[in-house]
Write a protein that holds these residues in place. Structure first.
Motif, mmCIF file in Angstrom:
data_model
loop_
_atom_site.group_PDB
_atom_site.id
_atom_site.type_symbol
_atom_site.label_atom_id
_atom_site.label_comp_id
_atom_site.label_asym_id
_atom_site.label_seq_id
_atom_site.Cartn_x
_atom_site.Cartn_y
_atom_site.Cartn_z
ATOM 1 N N ILE A 29 26.129 76.711 -71.915
ATOM 2 C CA ILE A 29 25.929 76.229 -73.281
ATOM 3 C C ILE A 29 27.240 75.722 -73.858
ATOM 4 N N ALA A 30 28.318 76.484 -73.614
ATOM 5 C CA ALA A 30 29.626 76.081 -74.140
ATOM 6 C C ALA A 30 30.081 74.757 -73.542
ATOM 7 N N LEU A 31 29.898 74.577 -72.228
ATOM 8 C CA LEU A 31 30.335 73.333 -71.588
ATOM 9 C C LEU A 31 29.491 72.148 -72.059
ATOM 10 N N SER A 32 28.198 72.357 -72.247
ATOM 11 C CA SER A 32 27.359 71.282 -72.773
ATOM 12 C C SER A 32 27.806 70.888 -74.168
ATOM 13 N N ALA A 33 28.158 71.892 -74.971
ATOM 14 C CA ALA A 33 28.642 71.604 -76.320
ATOM 15 C C ALA A 33 29.944 70.811 -76.269
ATOM 16 N N GLY A 34 30.857 71.199 -75.375
ATOM 17 C CA GLY A 34 32.128 70.481 -75.274
ATOM 18 C C GLY A 34 31.951 69.041 -74.854
ATOM 19 N N ALA A 35 31.045 68.832 -73.880
ATOM 20 C CA ALA A 35 30.789 67.457 -73.436
ATOM 21 C C ALA A 35 30.181 66.624 -74.559
ATOM 22 N N LEU A 36 29.296 67.229 -75.343
ATOM 23 C CA LEU A 36 28.661 66.501 -76.435
ATOM 24 C C LEU A 36 29.644 66.250 -77.586
ATOM 25 N N VAL A 37 30.573 67.171 -77.802
ATOM 26 C CA VAL A 37 31.627 66.940 -78.797
ATOM 27 C C VAL A 37 32.437 65.710 -78.406
ATOM 28 N N ARG A 38 32.769 65.603 -77.135
ATOM 29 C CA ARG A 38 33.565 64.452 -76.685
ATOM 30 C C ARG A 38 32.793 63.150 -76.888
ATOM 31 N N ARG A 39 31.507 63.155 -76.539
ATOM 32 C CA ARG A 39 30.734 61.929 -76.691
ATOM 33 C C ARG A 39 30.559 61.567 -78.172
ATOM 34 N N LEU A 624 34.452 66.635 -64.620
ATOM 35 C CA LEU A 624 34.239 65.188 -64.742
ATOM 36 C C LEU A 624 33.128 64.872 -65.737
ATOM 37 N N ARG A 625 32.121 65.719 -65.783
ATOM 38 C CA ARG A 625 31.070 65.519 -66.791
ATOM 39 C C ARG A 625 31.660 65.594 -68.200
ATOM 40 N N GLY A 626 32.510 66.584 -68.437
ATOM 41 C CA GLY A 626 33.143 66.704 -69.745
ATOM 42 C C GLY A 626 34.050 65.531 -70.064
ATOM 43 N N MET A 627 34.627 64.905 -69.034
ATOM 44 C CA MET A 627 35.494 63.743 -69.235
ATOM 45 C C MET A 627 34.693 62.457 -69.430
ATOM 46 N N GLY A 628 33.380 62.520 -69.234
ATOM 47 C CA GLY A 628 32.562 61.319 -69.369
ATOM 48 C C GLY A 628 32.473 60.497 -68.104
ATOM 49 N N ARG A 629 33.036 60.975 -66.991
ATOM 50 C CA ARG A 629 32.965 60.261 -65.708
ATOM 51 C C ARG A 629 31.705 60.735 -64.982
ATOM 52 N N ASP A 632 30.972 59.965 -61.052
ATOM 53 C CA ASP A 632 31.773 60.818 -60.169
ATOM 54 C C ASP A 632 31.272 62.261 -60.221
ATOM 55 N N SER A 633 30.911 62.705 -61.402
ATOM 56 C CA SER A 633 30.371 64.058 -61.540
ATOM 57 C C SER A 633 29.101 64.214 -60.706
ATOM 58 N N ARG A 634 28.234 63.243 -60.802
ATOM 59 C CA ARG A 634 26.974 63.304 -60.057
ATOM 60 C C ARG A 634 27.228 63.377 -58.555
ATOM 61 N N ARG A 635 28.155 62.565 -58.076
ATOM 62 C CA ARG A 635 28.435 62.525 -56.639
ATOM 63 C C ARG A 635 28.906 63.890 -56.130
ATOM 64 N N LEU A 636 29.837 64.520 -56.830
ATOM 65 C CA LEU A 636 30.366 65.804 -56.379
ATOM 66 C C LEU A 636 29.335 66.913 -56.496
ATOM 67 N N THR A 667 24.318 66.703 -65.957
ATOM 68 C CA THR A 667 24.960 65.394 -65.818
ATOM 69 C C THR A 667 23.920 64.266 -65.871
ATOM 70 N N LEU A 668 22.814 64.445 -65.158
ATOM 71 C CA LEU A 668 21.759 63.425 -65.170
ATOM 72 C C LEU A 668 21.205 63.229 -66.584
ATOM 73 N N HIS A 669 21.066 64.308 -67.330
ATOM 74 C CA HIS A 669 20.604 64.200 -68.723
ATOM 75 C C HIS A 669 21.595 63.376 -69.541
ATOM 76 N N ASP A 670 22.888 63.642 -69.355
ATOM 77 C CA ASP A 670 23.894 62.863 -70.087
ATOM 78 C C ASP A 670 23.853 61.390 -69.702
ATOM 79 N N MET A 671 23.445 61.094 -68.450
ATOM 80 C CA MET A 671 23.369 59.708 -67.984
ATOM 81 C C MET A 671 22.098 59.014 -68.463
ATOM 82 N N GLY A 672 21.189 59.786 -69.068
ATOM 83 C CA GLY A 672 19.911 59.201 -69.471
ATOM 84 C C GLY A 672 18.876 59.218 -68.373
ATOM 85 N N GLU A 673 19.185 59.878 -67.241
ATOM 86 C CA GLU A 673 18.250 59.959 -66.118
ATOM 87 C C GLU A 673 17.423 61.244 -66.252
ATOM 88 N N ASP A 674 16.658 61.336 -67.337
ATOM 89 C CA ASP A 674 15.982 62.593 -67.648
ATOM 90 C C ASP A 674 14.826 62.897 -66.707
#
Length: 711
Positions: A29-39, A624-629, A632-636, A667-674
């Motif tokens: 939950i915390a990491l999802s929040a951080g990624a969404l704060v960045r976006r 990488l997900r938190g960085m918006g990449r 690359d996140s998906r690949r790893l 990561t897929l959710h952040d990419m819109g690949e729901d």
């Protein structure tokens, strides 16, 4: 949907993020929040440490969301998924009130008056105090037994005397114990003191409850428990001088002769009336109204054993200690010797193993002697076939042990330390048999069965082992102290006993530095300390300890230890939303891992190198997900999912695969690949057992977020 994510809800959510429930779910939950704060803000924003900074962040986010309905929807769904309704606390349970309770009606009336007085905005708190043996615990338990209807929503009793050390547990640990008494699921228990206090207050709103904290030794232990609602009554119990607590003060005086006689007759029984009548004047004179002394002397009298009195001066100075001397005179000298030598270590609890080691006897004989000593009230029985000494009795017995000579006393403590070390080394190895962080089990003693048994043994001995680290340092057995602390690793990794083990890790890490222990041992202890501090949200302290671990491991040229410590630094950065720095540390850790060859460090985990690389790549994908990449996140993350599916060379790991699938779905959710994210969620759910209920609940929330976005 902006009205759903109101500023107040967003603020509450951010106040809990990073300080909330323990375990993988809280971190997700915390990491999802951080990624969404960045976006939302368009740049990396570290997790604020203090509440005011978090409120300011909530205001900045809210201002942006007013102009971005899609992002507002994302926040609304995330906030909703993180808002699990707090469990209704259990009713708790007070131990039974003593059978021989006698005449404390005045104290009970004072306590009840404080519990039921007009509220007027003033917290209902009472401080019950008295000298050792005066019956403070008995009064608290009697209050609960007589007033169940006045506290319809629960009675909660926490006894702090079982903690390691004379000063008792830290405030955060006291809150943890209370939340456990209230039935809070460990996976939903916050890791920080502030969030534990907040949850305690949430659980007691509009509830009529009695909270008893017994054997309190410092104001800090109970300051955060002072109720803010009218129907919660906090009773703080102190054996000794009262604390400087703003509360209704109730002091227990000695029993009057009238009620002292009543207690003696009740305990001794009507069949001993003639003996009681003959002995009563002298008994009353020497016990001086102390309930514990009266109870013990009445039992001694009922046993019909004639023993010499230890002397009027002894009774005048301290009735409880004199009672211990008197009780010792009716026991076999070998039993007294066992009690005295066992008392030397100050162990939080005593079983047959510890007593046998202290006295140099076999466990069966030691168990019989402990039972005899408990009958004479030198020890108190605990529910798990263990015992404990009252503090004043332990001190008296330890002082009396000096008659055996300095060497014998020192040897007794050393034998207990060796026995504890042997026991926990076996348990740690059973709990983590393949881990390079656990020592090989000793060959010449009995070991626990498997992982579950190993963890159970470590948990049962945790307080004694934590205390033993300090005892070993005091006796200049530095290597023993360090090995004991290292054996606690499975307990903090597998069972989340961070509050319990932290004092021992602090002592051991300092001890390693001051005594110039070998670099690998020092590195391992600083790693354990950093891990523990990180799990408790003490970020700066954790970073310092992790950096020290890296330094020590490099000095030792221990590549596996260095890589693991650098990886831990990355995780600490990741949990604070410092994604770029976390990614750099994970890449650095991978480089160090790849320098290990199969022949270099086989004993320290080189055989597990492919798994270590898969885990560190998973962490890179999360950063990488938190960085918006996101590509690359998906690949790893897809590579991590594939690895944990297993091959002919590597076994499948369903739980780690489910974790990687969860990360990939995020990561897929952040990419819109729901649509694809929902497929990964289904795969993860199929891999998890009902025991992973928190993770399954998190996946259900993630599913709702993806379904809403996929419409």
């Amino acid at each position: 949907m902006l009205e759903v994510v109101a500023l107040s809800a967003l603020t509450t959510f951010l106040l809990g993020v990073g300080n909330g429930a323990a375990g993988e779910v809280g971190k997700n939950i915390a990491l999802s929040a951080g990624a969404l704060v960045r976006r939302t803000l368009g740049r990396e924003t570290p997790l604020p440490a203090g509440p005011e900074d978090r409120r300011e962040l909530a205001e900045r986010l809210y201002a942006r969301l007013a102009h971005d309905p899609r992002r507002a929807d994302e926040w609304a769904m995330l906030v909703e998924s993180g808002q699990e309704r707090a469990d209704t606390p259990s009713g708790g349970g007070m131990p039974p009130a003593p059978w021989a309770f006698t005449n404390r009606q005045k104290a009970l009336r004072q306590l009840l008056a404080e519990a039921t007085r007009p509220w007027e905005g003033r917290p209902r708190v009472a401080l019950l105090s008295g000298p050792p043996g005066s019956g403070t615990t008995s009064v608290a338990l009697r209050l609960g037994a007589e007033n169940r209807d006045r506290f319809p929503d629960g009675q909660y009793y926490v006894d702090l005397r079982g903690a390691a050390g004379e000063s008792g547990p830290e405030p955060a640990a006291v809150l943890l114990r209370l939340l456990r008494e209230m039935g809070v699921d460990p996976d939903r228990t916050p890791t920080t003191e502030a969030e534990r206090e907040r949850l305690y207050r949430q659980l007691t709103v509009d509830r009529g409850a009695l909270v008893v904290i017994d054997h309190v030794t410092s104001l800090a232990q109970v300051r955060g428990l002072v109720p803010a609602t009218p129907d919660v009554f906090l009773l703080v119990v102190v054996s000794g001088p009262p604390l400087l607590l703003e509360a209704e003060r109730v002091a227990l005086p000695p029993l009057s002769d009238r009620y002292a006689k009543r207690m003696v007759r009740k305990v001794a029984g009507p069949e001993n009336a003639a003996r009681v009548k003959a002995e009563l004047p002298g008994l009353l004179d020497r016990c001086r109204g102390n309930p514990f002394a009266l109870h013990a002397e009445a039992r001694l009298l009922a046993a019909g054993t004639a023993v010499p009195d230890p002397g009027a001066e002894a009774w005048r100075q301290h009735p409880v200690r004199a009672t211990a001397r008197h009780a010792s005179l009716r026991l076999d000298p070998e039993t007294v010797r066992l009690c005295r030598l066992t008392a030397l270590g100050g162990w939080p609890s005593v079983g047959a193993g510890i007593a046998a080691a202290a006295a140099g006897l076999d466990e069966e004989r030691a168990a019989r002697m402990l039972a005899e000593a408990a009958d004479a009230e030198l020890l108190e029985r605990l529910p798990d076939l263990r015992y404990r000494f009252r503090p004043e009795i332990r001190r008296q017995l330890a002082e009396a042990a000096s008659e055996y000579g300095v060497q014998e006393c020192s040897d007794a403590v050393a034998r207990v330390l060796d026995a504890l070390l042997d026991r926990v080394l076996h348990a740690a190895h059973a709990a983590l048999p393949a881990s390079w962080r656990t020592e090989p089990a000793p060959e010449d003693s009995v070991a626990p069965g498997g992982e579950t048994d190993g963890i159970a043994v470590l948990a049962a001995e945790a307080a004694n082992v934590v205390h033993a680290v300090s005892v070993a340092e005091e006796h200049r057995r530095i290597t023993t102290a360090l090995r004991l602390a290292r054996a606690l690793w499975p307990l903090q990794l597998k069972a989340g006993h961070w509050d319990e083990v932290l004092p021992a890790l602090r002592v051991a890490a300092r001890c390693a530095e001051e005594n110039e222990a070998d670099a690998r041992t020092a590195g391992a202890l600083h790693f354990q300390l950093a891990h523990c501090l990180g799990e408790l949200g003490r970020w700066e302290q954790a970073n310092r300890a992790a950096r020290a671990a890296v330094t020590y491991e490099r000095a030792a040229r221990h590549l596996r230890g260095e890589a693991s410590s650098v990886e831990l630094l990355g995780l600490l950065h990741l949990n604070r939303w410092l994604y770029e720095e976390a990614y750099e540390r994970f890449v650095e850790a991978e480089r160090v891992y790849r320098r290990i060859t199969s022949g270099q460090e086989r004993q320290e985990g080189a055989a597990d190198l492919p798994r270590a690389l898969a885990l560190v790549e998973r962490h890179q994908g999360r950063a990488l997900r938190g960085m918006g990449r996101l590509d690359d996140s998906r690949r790893l993350l897809e590579r991590a999912v594939e690895f944990f599916a297993g091959t002919a060379e590597t076994p499948a790991e369903p739980y780690n695969r489910a974790r990687a699938l969860t990360d990939l779905a995020e990561t897929l959710h952040d990419m819109g690949e729901d649509g694809e994210a929902l497929e990964r969620i289904a795969e993860a759910e199929a891999l998890l057992t009902p025991a992973a209920a928190p993770h399954l609940r998190y996946l259900a929330g993630l599913r709702r977020r993806c379904e809403a976005a996929d419409r």
